[in-house]
Design a protein around this motif. Structure first.
Motif, PDB file in Angstrom:
ATOM      1  N   SER A  47       0.741  -1.141   0.127  1.00  0.00           N
ATOM      2  CA  SER A  47       0.329   0.159  -0.127  1.00  0.00           C
ATOM      3  C   SER A  47       0.661   1.255   0.210  1.00  0.00           C
ATOM      4  N   THR A  48       2.183   1.219   0.788  1.00  0.00           N
ATOM      5  CA  THR A  48       2.733   2.698   0.839  1.00  0.00           C
ATOM      6  C   THR A  48       3.623   2.693  -0.171  1.00  0.00           C
ATOM      7  N   ARG A  49       4.033   1.900  -1.429  1.00  0.00           N
ATOM      8  CA  ARG A  49       4.292   1.655  -2.861  1.00  0.00           C
ATOM      9  C   ARG A  49       3.298   2.684  -3.513  1.00  0.00           C
ATOM     10  N   GLY A  50       2.155   2.091  -3.693  1.00  0.00           N
ATOM     11  CA  GLY A  50       0.871   2.330  -4.336  1.00  0.00           C
ATOM     12  C   GLY A  50       0.453   3.365  -3.964  1.00  0.00           C
ATOM     13  N   VAL A  51       0.755   4.065  -2.482  1.00  0.00           N
ATOM     14  CA  VAL A  51       0.458   5.576  -3.050  1.00  0.00           C
ATOM     15  C   VAL A  51       1.759   6.618  -3.455  1.00  0.00           C
ATOM     16  N   GLY A  52       3.197   5.724  -3.883  1.00  0.00           N
ATOM     17  CA  GLY A  52       3.685   6.191  -4.162  1.00  0.00           C
ATOM     18  C   GLY A  52       5.205   6.881  -3.590  1.00  0.00           C
ATOM     19  N   PHE A  53       5.133   5.765  -2.616  1.00  0.00           N
ATOM     20  CA  PHE A  53       6.420   6.073  -1.592  1.00  0.00           C
ATOM     21  C   PHE A  53       6.942   5.122  -1.885  1.00  0.00           C
ATOM     22  N   ASP A  54       8.675   5.123  -1.588  1.00  0.00           N
ATOM     23  CA  ASP A  54       9.731   4.743  -1.780  1.00  0.00           C
ATOM     24  C   ASP A  54      10.223   3.970  -0.610  1.00  0.00           C
ATOM     25  N   ASN A  55      10.537   2.970  -0.499  1.00  0.00           N
ATOM     26  CA  ASN A  55      11.555   2.854   1.123  1.00  0.00           C
ATOM     27  C   ASN A  55      12.476   3.624   1.700  1.00  0.00           C
ATOM     28  N   THR A  90       7.471  -0.284   6.540  1.00  0.00           N
ATOM     29  CA  THR A  90       8.475  -1.489   5.544  1.00  0.00           C
ATOM     30  C   THR A  90       8.983  -2.527   6.289  1.00  0.00           C
ATOM     31  N   ILE A  91      10.010  -3.183   5.577  1.00  0.00           N
ATOM     32  CA  ILE A  91      10.492  -4.483   5.596  1.00  0.00           C
ATOM     33  C   ILE A  91      10.762  -4.062   7.127  1.00  0.00           C
ATOM     34  N   ALA A 225      -1.849   0.683 -12.525  1.00  0.00           N
ATOM     35  CA  ALA A 225      -2.303   1.689 -11.481  1.00  0.00           C
ATOM     36  C   ALA A 225      -1.349   1.166 -10.176  1.00  0.00           C
ATOM     37  N   GLN A 226      -1.041   0.726  -9.705  1.00  0.00           N
ATOM     38  CA  GLN A 226      -0.159   0.000  -8.365  1.00  0.00           C
ATOM     39  C   GLN A 226       1.276   0.103  -8.931  1.00  0.00           C
ATOM     40  N   SER A 227       1.924   0.224  -9.804  1.00  0.00           N
ATOM     41  CA  SER A 227       3.604  -0.631 -10.072  1.00  0.00           C
ATOM     42  C   SER A 227       3.307   1.094 -10.386  1.00  0.00           C
ATOM     43  N   LYS A 228       2.753   1.774 -10.634  1.00  0.00           N
ATOM     44  CA  LYS A 228       2.693   3.479 -10.609  1.00  0.00           C
ATOM     45  C   LYS A 228       2.998   3.905  -9.503  1.00  0.00           C
ATOM     46  N   GLY A 229       2.218   4.178  -8.651  1.00  0.00           N
ATOM     47  CA  GLY A 229       2.534   4.161  -7.497  1.00  0.00           C
ATOM     48  C   GLY A 229       1.077   5.608  -7.405  1.00  0.00           C
ATOM     49  N   LYS A 230       0.467   4.826  -7.948  1.00  0.00           N
ATOM     50  CA  LYS A 230      -0.998   5.652  -7.658  1.00  0.00           C
ATOM     51  C   LYS A 230      -2.384   4.917  -7.573  1.00  0.00           C
ATOM     52  N   PRO A 231      -3.165   5.983  -7.071  1.00  0.00           N
ATOM     53  CA  PRO A 231      -4.734   4.754  -6.957  1.00  0.00           C
ATOM     54  C   PRO A 231      -5.184   4.802  -8.225  1.00  0.00           C
ATOM     55  N   ILE A 232      -6.331   3.683  -8.691  1.00  0.00           N
ATOM     56  CA  ILE A 232      -6.679   4.186 -10.461  1.00  0.00           C
ATOM     57  C   ILE A 232      -7.673   5.133 -10.557  1.00  0.00           C
ATOM     58  N   VAL A 233      -8.542   6.371  -9.036  1.00  0.00           N
ATOM     59  CA  VAL A 233      -8.634   7.442  -9.689  1.00  0.00           C
ATOM     60  C   VAL A 233      -7.874   7.988 -10.447  1.00  0.00           C
ATOM     61  N   ASN A 234      -6.705   8.278  -9.751  1.00  0.00           N
ATOM     62  CA  ASN A 234      -5.445   9.296 -10.718  1.00  0.00           C
ATOM     63  C   ASN A 234      -4.905   8.542 -12.109  1.00  0.00           C
ATOM     64  N   TYR A 235      -5.210   7.925 -12.427  1.00  0.00           N
ATOM     65  CA  TYR A 235      -4.339   6.615 -13.046  1.00  0.00           C
ATOM     66  C   TYR A 235      -4.914   7.071 -14.498  1.00  0.00           C
TER      67      TYR A 235
END
Ligand SMILES: Nc1ncnc2c1ncn2[C@@H]1O[C@H](COP(=O)(O)OP(=O)(O)OP(=O)(O)O)[C@@H](O)[C@H]1O
Ligand SMILES: [Mg+2]
Length: 260
Positions: A47-55, A90-91, A225-235
């Motif tokens: 979920s963290t990556r899915g809204v655009g955050f990297d470790n 995170t891990i 969308a998930q792989s681009k770090g965006k919710p679907i409504v924003n993709y």
């Protein structure tokens, strides 16, 4: 005092659409003018990556919140979407189950005690659970008013739900008598296949009116969308996936009105 409605997205079976639902339901609720906090309590951090955050963007996470070494307010990050905030994972969190198991005090209430401090600044708090029934999921269920159970329209869909329901009942009987089944959501539904339709009938027979009218179709845009770090409504807001999650938010808001 006003308190957010807290919903855990849980199913110990892996890959059933928990994270996809957590991210996209959160964003859909924001589109309905709700203030939402998305809480990632899965060491996978999807979920963290899915809204655009990297470790490397995260110093303080849910791990610190659960260990009580940081206050919840220090663990909240603003996302690129107004009114959608995140408590990231995170891990580091991978060791938390064991650390909690050996902790002496309040091990089931760590998340609840922290979220209660920010419940007045959100309308919804959505918690993305890991695919297990350990102390991380227990903390989520203890902190929640409702549990949303995604069920993938595949073979063995109902497998494991008996254990999940037993866990929910145990938590209702011990730590959290307010917990209800918010709803059961059919995910990755492909109406063209006989199997998906059979599974949908089975699930509706078992859970009856607790199953949402809307089901989530299989839609490649959701994983893109998930792989681009965006919710679907924003993709891709016109995709079938975006429309389905918007319908889900609408149905949930309508259910809440009748519950009151
Ligand atoms: N409706 C859908 N249509 C197409 N792909 C989907 C859909 N829902 C989920 N997926 C994809 O299926 C995979 C698993 O989904 P997701 O990560 O949401 O499941 P999960 O239950 O959170 O998994 P885990 O148990 O590992 O946390 C992901 O790659 C996701 O992009
Ligand atoms: Mg997940």
């Amino acid at each position: 005092m006003f308190m957010a409605r807290i919903i855990a997205i849980a199913n110990q079976k892996g890959g059933v659409g928990k994270t996809t639902t957590a991210i996209n339901l959160s964003a859909a609720l924001v589109a309905y003018k709700k203030r939402v906090l998305l809480v990632d309590i899965d060491p996978q951090g999807n979920s963290t990556r899915g809204v655009g955050f990297d470790n490397d963007m995260i110093q303080i996470s849910i791990y610190h919140l659960l260990m009580n070494t940081k206050d919840v307010k220090e663990c909240i990050y603003k996302t690129q979407i107004d009114n959608l905030d995140l408590v990231p994972a995170t891990i580091d969190l991978a060791g938390a189950d064991f650390e909690l198991a050996t902790a002496k005090d309040n091990k089931h209430f760590r998340l609840k005690n922290q979220l209660d401090k920010v419940g007045n600044i959100y309308d919804y708090i959505i918690i993305d659970c890991p695919p297990s029934l350990g102390l991380l999921s227990t903390n989520a269920l203890v902190a929640s008013n409702g549990v949303l159970i995604p069920v993938q329209c595949e073979y063995y869909a109902l497998e494991g739900l008996v254990q999940l329901l037993a866990t929910i009942r145990r938590i209702q009987g011990t730590f959290n008598n307010k917990l209800v089944i918010e709803g059961v959501l059919l995910t990755m539904y492909d109406s063209r296949t006989k199997l998906a339709n059979e599974v949908a009938v089975e699930v509706r027979k078992f859970f009856k009116e607790r199953v949402y009218n809307v089901s989530i179709p299989r839609n490649i845009k959701l994983s893109e969308a998930q792989s681009k770090g965006k919710p679907i409504v924003n993709y891709d807001k016109n995709s079938t996936g975006a429309k389905a999650y918007s319908e889900l938010a609408k149905e949930m808001l309508a259910n809440e009105k009748t519950r009151k």
